[in-house]
Write an enzyme that holds these catalytic residues in place. Structure first.
Site, PDB file in Angstrom:
ATOM      1  CD1 TRP A  42      -8.889  13.296   5.378  1.00 35.40           C
ATOM      2  CD2 TRP A  42      -8.486  15.378   4.686  1.00 35.40           C
ATOM      3  NE1 TRP A  42     -10.035  14.034   5.584  1.00 35.40           N
ATOM      4  CE2 TRP A  42      -9.814  15.322   5.165  1.00 35.40           C
ATOM      5  CE3 TRP A  42      -8.007  16.598   4.219  1.00 35.40           C
ATOM      6  CZ2 TRP A  42     -10.674  16.418   5.181  1.00 35.40           C
ATOM      7  CZ3 TRP A  42      -8.853  17.708   4.228  1.00 35.40           C
ATOM      8  CH2 TRP A  42     -10.169  17.617   4.688  1.00 35.40           C
ATOM      9  CE1 TYR A  80     -11.367   2.473   6.453  1.00 36.76           C
ATOM     10  CE2 TYR A  80     -12.096   4.657   7.126  1.00 36.76           C
ATOM     11  CZ  TYR A  80     -11.075   3.764   6.858  1.00 36.76           C
ATOM     12  OH  TYR A  80      -9.765   4.144   7.023  1.00 36.76           O
ATOM     13  N   GLY A 101       0.814  -1.207   0.000  1.00 35.63           N
ATOM     14  CA  GLY A 101       0.000   0.000   0.000  1.00 35.63           C
ATOM     15  C   GLY A 101       0.851   1.263   0.000  1.00 35.63           C
ATOM     16  CD  GLN A 102      -1.569   6.408  -1.204  1.00 33.04           C
ATOM     17  OE1 GLN A 102      -1.080   7.352  -1.820  1.00 33.04           O
ATOM     18  NE2 GLN A 102      -2.707   6.521  -0.550  1.00 33.04           N
TER      19      GLN A 102
END
Length: 284
Positions: free
Chosen positions: A148, A124, A13-14
């Site tokens: 974010w 979520y 992932g990021q």
């Protein structure tokens, strides 16, 4: 610190990608080798020599989690899998680092501290809150709450840059307020926690600076990119009007950074980080 003693869950992932750059000798595994949603897979995995377990894995499709299939997946990864990692961390005396979300709150408060009571608005958010509760049972843990996130891969900044380069003037939500968190900031904070070893517990980690809307951030993106696109503000309700399976979003996502900063951590202003990120994207 010997990074060969670190194991990264969610390494593709990021955040996982950024962590692999920071800790090149860290261990990680693909799903065929380790399925964190399967307790037997977690318990039978070879954890020998691992002292730090970093969980960067998450189901992050906020709207997808509102569907029947997505609800199951979200709870499986964000809650059940976390409980499995907590159990194995306790069994092998590992320090667990887990990344959570501002979505565990409903966004009614202007500033969210680490001890605010859970009040998720969405599936979520509820699944992330359940994961947080599981982490709180670990003997040694750092629970990082963030918002974010921007890193390598598909993200808001890259999307808005792409739109801007095409000459499109986007309509962007203006009633959700918060601060960007670049993966570079998360990695810096994780390294700080591992190096300085402050008391175990929950720490809010985002970039510092003024809290603004997604529309305001888009204007900054275009300013730093030298683009003259205009941005039209729209409310969240108007933006999602007529769409199905849309999760409720917290209107205020600002996380209070006083706790981590009181330990000596120096936060980076999101505008400074955004300008650097945009410049790198333009120079690719």
């Amino acid at each position: 610190m010997d990074d060969s003693k670190i194991f990264i869950v969610g390494s593709n992932g990021q955040l996982g990608t950024a962590l692999k750059h920071k800790y090149p000798n860290a261990r990680y595994a693909d799903r065929d080798q380790l399925d964190i949603t399967d307790r037997n897979s977690v318990e039978s995995f070879d954890w020998d020599g691992i002292e730090i377990l970093i969980n960067a894995a998450a189901y992050t499709n906020v709207d997808g989690a509102e569907t029947s299939e997505g609800r199951t997946a979200a709870w499986g990864i964000n809650a059940d899998a976390v409980a499995n990692l907590v159990a194995v961390a306790a069994q092998h005396n590992m320090t667990l680092i887990h990344v959570s979300s501002d979505y565990v709150f409903d966004g009614r408060l202007d500033n969210h501290t680490e001890d605010e009571a859970f009040s998720p608005l969405s599936v979520y958010g509820a699944s992330k809150a359940a994961g947080d509760l599981a982490v709180s049972l670990a003997p040694k843990y750092y629970l990082i709450r963030t918002s974010w996130v921007i890193g390598e891969g598909n993200n808001f900044v890259r999307t808005m840059l792409g739109v801007g380069k095409k000459g499109i003037n986007p309509t962007v939500v203006s009633d959700q307020i918060g601060r960007l968190t670049f993966t570079s900031e998360l990695v810096k904070a994780i390294d700080f926690l591992l190096d300085k070893k402050p008391p175990f517990g929950t720490y809010n980690i985002t970039n510092s600076g003024e809290s603004v809307s997604w529309a305001d951030i888009t204007r900054k993106i275009y300013k730093f990119a030298g683009l003259d696109n205009s941005v039209t503000d729209v409310s969240t309700k108007e933006y999602f009007n007529g769409k199905e399976n849309i999760a409720a979003r917290p209107k205020q996502s600002t996380l209070d950074l006083m706790k981590i900063q009181s330990q000596g951590f120096e936060s980076t202003d999101w505008e400074v980080a955004l300008k650097s990120y945009v410049n790198k994207e333009l120079n690719k």
